[in-house]
Design an enzyme around this catalytic site. Structure first.
Site, PDB file in Angstrom:
ATOM      1  CD  GLU A 213       7.578  -2.816   5.452  1.00 53.79           C
ATOM      2  OE1 GLU A 213       8.605  -3.232   6.019  1.00 53.79           O
ATOM      3  OE2 GLU A 213       7.180  -3.279   4.370  1.00 53.79           O
ATOM      4  CB  CYS A 247      12.529   1.015  11.714  1.00 51.55           C
ATOM      5  SG  CYS A 247      12.594   1.393   9.953  1.00 51.55           S
TER       6      CYS A 247
END
Length: 466
Positions: A213, A247
């Site tokens: 990720e 993010c």
């Protein structure tokens, strides 16, 4: 932590996973409920530790953006776990009848979790929910940039789980490198693309499958037909939470050229409304470290020197607390860090476009992002954007919210990640789909031969005609 200590922790989990390879529903549910109780009992301690690690980190944001999503993930998994664990019947082609087939989703074994500093609680324990639901054991390596939190997590996990169920190891990059090289049954890493490459390389000799990720430059595309104030409110909300250290935060905004300045001013106005002061404001988060602060401050000075216009909330005392003011950039130089790298801070470039196709070309000139945000009242326009610009996930007419849906996968694509998890997708990610075929009272294929004859030829011809 020494390599021997790390290996001992792994070996203990590995041996237990082979001794008890498939925990039943009761055991998995118990592990999930212990995780929930652990978080409930220590929420304030976690929030205090995380705030201390940042210098200042909004405790409300910790509760809202870290604790609450884990509760939701546990509730979702607990509600559906029995159904997820049931074998799934599979279709059997008529050529193989009478027989039956099914798929069992079985635990992989030991899953390694390497979590980052920006949401240290959520990104350590949200994957753990899926790992435990799938019947696995876990070894967690939290970030060295949040040492108070990491030590606290290690201590509390040790009180909640046996070392044969879940364990936490702490340390710096050397420990992370050794951790990545362990022969896990699966490894999930959340962090930067550059470190993700190193993790994948370290896992390769063991053929350890990875879920990465990562991040990237997540765009927000504002179309001509969408209300500018509404777009500014959503984008500012998504960008300046955690001081942009998210993010999936919007990394830049694309807007019609005539609207760039008004939109930039609206973005700053919404930021000012949310954070009227910065210094001594517990709602506004500091940059995690001096190195990260200097990276952003130096890039901002460079962009200004090259002609960028910076709209910024002024608070001279903020720098003393390592707080970078919410900043919106216009006329950002193309070679600026803010248009070439993931920003990971409270600076937001607004880039003008003449046509939507030009905006989409701009997005596609970069690596595929982890998230994409599109603001339009037209379903046709939104669909066109989805068709033309690929990303890990999407929120339409808003920001961030796709990550909070436990019924949908979350993950990147290309440079923004490999694989997805959350909910059922996480259960499958950390399971092995094991095919099981049971022959019936008549096994046609075995009756065909060898020696092969006319019957086998007839079967081949029949199958070719279908």
């Amino acid at each position: 932590m020494t390599d021997d200590t790390l290996r001992t922790a792994f070996d203990r989990l590995h041996a237990a996973s082979r001794r008890e390879p498939a925990p039943d529903h009761k055991t998995r549910r118990d592990r999930l409920m212990r995780l929930r109780a652990m978080i409930a009992d220590h929420t304030e301690a976690f929030a205090e530790a995380i705030s201390a690690d940042f210098g200042v980190r909004s405790k409300t944001e910790t509760r809202l953006l870290e604790v609450a999503p884990i509760y939701n993930a546990i509730r979702h998994a607990r509600s559906h776990l029995r159904a997820w664990m049931k074998p799934s019947p599979s279709h059997v082609d008529m050529s193989f009848l009478p027989s039956r087939a099914w798929v069992r989703h079985e635990p992989l074994g030991v899953v390694g979790i390497i979590s980052p500093w920006n949401y240290p609680l959520q990104l350590a324990l949200s994957p753990l929910v899926d790992v435990l639901a799938a019947g696995n054991r876990a070894l967690i390596k939290p970030s060295e940039l949040t040492p108070r939190f990491s030590d606290l997590l290690q201590e509390i996990v040790a009180k909640t789980y046996s070392p044969e169920e879940v364990a936490v190891v702490t340390g710096g990059p050397d420990v992370a490198a050794a951790f990545s090289a362990l022969p896990f049954d699966h490894l999930i890493f959340t962090g930067s693309t550059s470190i993700g490459r190193k993790v994948m390389a370290a896992a390769a000799p063991n053929l350890t499958p990875v879920t990465l990720e990562l991040g990237g430059k997540s765009p927000a595309i504002v179309c001509e037909d969408y209300d500018m104030q509404k777009a500014a409110h959503s984008i500012a909300f998504g960008k300046f939470l955690n001081a942009g250290q998210t993010c999936i935060a919007p990394d830049y905004v694309l807007a019609p050229k005539a609207r760039t300045r008004p939109l930039a001013e609206a973005l700053l106005a919404h930021a000012r409304s949310s954070y009227p002061t910065l210094a001594d404001n517990d709602d506004y988060t500091a940059i995690i470290s001096p190195r990260h602060y200097d990276r952003l401050a130096n890039a901002l000075a460079d962009a200004r020197e090259k002609g960028a216009t910076a709209l910024q909330i002024e608070d001279p005392a903020a720098a003393q607390q390592r707080k970078l003011p919410p900043t919106v950039l216009l006329d950002t130089p193309p070679d600026s860090l803010f248009l070439t790298e993931e920003i990971f801070g409270p600076v937001l470039p607004v880039v003008g476009y003449d046509s939507l196709e030009e905006a989409l070309d701009f997005v596609n000139a970069h690596d595929r992002p982890l998230a994409l945000y599109a603001f339009s009242n037209s379903s046709r326009t939104r669909e066109h954007i989805l068709d033309r610009a690929i990303s890990g996930g999407v929120t339409l007419n808003g920001t961030l919210l796709h990550i909070a849906q436990d019924s949908m996968p979350f993950g990147g694509v290309g440079a923004s990640g490999i694989g997805a998890y959350h909910g059922y997708e996480g259960f499958k990610r950390f399971s092995h789909a094991r095919a099981v075929f049971e022959t019936g009272f008549l096994n046609v294929f075995e009756r065909l031969g060898p020696p092969w004859g006319a019957a086998a030829d007839l079967v081949v011809k029949t199958m070719a005609r279908r």
